[in-house]
Design a protein around this motif. Structure first.
Motif, short mmCIF file in Angstrom:
data_model
loop_
_atom_site.label_atom_id
_atom_site.label_comp_id
_atom_site.label_asym_id
_atom_site.label_seq_id
_atom_site.Cartn_x
_atom_site.Cartn_y
_atom_site.Cartn_z
N ASP A 1 0.82 -1.22 0.00
CA ASP A 1 0.00 0.00 0.00
C ASP A 1 0.85 1.26 0.00
O ASP A 1 0.31 2.38 -0.01
CB ASP A 1 -0.98 0.00 1.17
CG ASP A 1 -0.29 0.07 2.54
OD1 ASP A 1 0.96 0.20 2.59
OD2 ASP A 1 -1.00 0.01 3.56
N ALA B 1 -2.20 -1.97 -3.00
CA ALA B 1 -3.38 -2.33 -2.24
C ALA B 1 -2.98 -2.67 -0.82
O ALA B 1 -1.84 -3.07 -0.56
CB ALA B 1 -4.09 -3.53 -2.87
N ASP C 1 -7.79 -5.35 2.27
CA ASP C 1 -8.76 -5.41 1.17
C ASP C 1 -8.77 -6.82 0.59
O ASP C 1 -8.10 -7.11 -0.40
CB ASP C 1 -8.40 -4.38 0.10
CG ASP C 1 -9.46 -4.25 -0.99
OD1 ASP C 1 -10.36 -5.11 -1.05
OD2 ASP C 1 -9.38 -3.29 -1.79
N GLU D 1 -11.01 -8.53 -1.07
CA GLU D 1 -11.50 -8.69 -2.43
C GLU D 1 -10.43 -8.37 -3.46
O GLU D 1 -10.29 -9.06 -4.47
CB GLU D 1 -12.73 -7.81 -2.64
CG GLU D 1 -13.96 -8.25 -1.86
CD GLU D 1 -15.18 -7.40 -2.18
OE1 GLU D 1 -15.06 -6.50 -3.06
OE2 GLU D 1 -16.23 -7.62 -1.56
N ARG D 2 -9.67 -7.32 -3.20
CA ARG D 2 -8.58 -6.95 -4.14
C ARG D 2 -7.50 -8.01 -4.14
O ARG D 2 -6.91 -8.31 -5.19
CB ARG D 2 -8.00 -5.59 -3.72
CG ARG D 2 -6.95 -5.07 -4.71
CD ARG D 2 -7.60 -4.69 -6.02
NE ARG D 2 -6.61 -4.27 -7.01
CZ ARG D 2 -6.07 -5.08 -7.90
NH1 ARG D 2 -6.41 -6.36 -7.94
NH2 ARG D 2 -5.20 -4.61 -8.78
N SER E 1 -7.25 -11.33 6.92
CA SER E 1 -7.74 -10.94 5.60
C SER E 1 -6.98 -11.66 4.50
O SER E 1 -7.57 -12.19 3.54
CB SER E 1 -7.62 -9.43 5.42
OG SER E 1 -7.89 -9.03 4.10
#
Length: 324
Positions: A32, A50, A54, A56-57, A99
């Motif tokens: 990130d 990213a 996150d 989903e990413r 995550s």
């Protein structure tokens, strides 16, 4: 097929990503850029800006680039600051790892090499730390790394994730002049910044029960560490059984006084360090055995202290105009 390196724009992560690329492994970097630098990312790496929070990413990136394994280095790495910012530390290092593991499960990725830390040991009361030395982390950072190990092991038991965690101490040096240690808390950058700024570096305490009175620590070259990550990844992908954790240790250690002398020699800048009072909680000696890693990961100290200083100094000088 490729490997994904989280935190691959950081000092250590960028070296790990480059080691993968140099071994002919397609590499994806996720970072990130909160502390990492885009300039550190190898031009042949696929870069995804990213956060690991996150999910989903992450799933999207893993599917897009046909990721087969993950080297997880992203996280909040400042142990001292973590005491003041525990919630941020746990969010980045624990929630972030949850995550990432969820994304790996969702994308069908079943191999992980985790960047853990010697901070899980706290202040050990043994001369030589092994993987079985009791864990007593003394900061939210150390606690978060230990929890990360637990999470990964639990995911392995539940869903067959093939994994190993690498614990290491003080990482120094540079494998390329393009990447230098930018941490405001690590010894080498602190000393280099002092010298470049015309200040005298200092040692915190010279009355410890060690040969020269200064603290003894484990220092390893970042390129050696990066190579061990590649070996671990290859072995996991080959289906080999690895230990759940390995110490990447030197086995003997170096004192802060010896570091100062080596830096004076390596930089050509003569100085006598100032002696400051001890810092609370600093143990006299923390050194780890690397025997298990030598057995399974071809781990060894390929670079001596002189190489560590020379390579780190060359990288720091190359970056000096932009870093001042």
């Amino acid at each position: 097929m490729s490997w994904l390196v989280t935190g691959g724009a950081g000092y250590i992560g960028a070296h790990v990503a480059r080691a993968f690329i140099e071994q002919g492994i397609d590499t994806v970097v996720v970072d990130d850029l909160s502390t990492g630098r885009k300039a550190f990312v190898h031009p042949e790496a696929r870069f995804v800006q990213a956060t690991i929070l996150d999910g989903e990413r992450l799933v999207e990136a893993m599917r897009q680039f046909d990721v087969t394994g993950v080297v997880h280095l992203a996280g909040f790495k400042y142990a001292g600051v973590s005491v003041e910012r525990p919630l941020l530390t746990y969010q980045q290092n624990v929630t972030g790892t949850v995550s990432l593991l969820g994304a790996m499960e969702g994308a069908g990725v079943h191999h992980m090499v985790f960047s853990s830390s010697a901070a899980v040991y706290g202040t050990p009361d043994v001369d030589l730390v092994t993987e079985d030395t009791p864990k007593h982390p003394e900061s939210p950072y150390g606690e978060s790394k230990l929890i990360g190990e637990w999470l990964i092991a639990d995911q392995g038991r539940a869903h067959g994730l093939a994994h190993t965690s690498l614990r290491y101490f003080n990482v120094v040096g540079s494998g390329t002049p393009d990447i230098h240690d930018v941490s405001p808390h690590n010894l080498f950058p602190l000393v280099f910044d002092a010298l470049l700024g015309g200040r005298t570096p200092r040692i915190n305490g010279d009355d410890y029960p060690t040969p020269d009175g200064t603290c003894v620590r484990d220092y390893i070259h970042v390129a050696d560490l990066a190579d061990a990550h590649v070996v671990a990844a290859r072995r996991l992908e080959a289906g080999d059984r690895l230990e759940p954790v390995y110490n990447l240790g030197s086995g003997d250690g170096v004192s802060v006084g010896e570091i100062m002398s080596a830096i004076a020699d390596g930089t050509g800048i003569a100085f006598t360090p100032e002696i400051a009072p001890r810092r609370a909680g600093d143990p006299a000696r923390i050194v780890a055995s690397g025997e298990l890693a030598a057995r399974d990961l071809d781990w060894r100290m390929r670079h001596g202290l002189g190489d560590m200083v020379a390579s780190a100094w060359a990288a720091r000088k190359a970056a000096a105009p932009a870093a001042e």
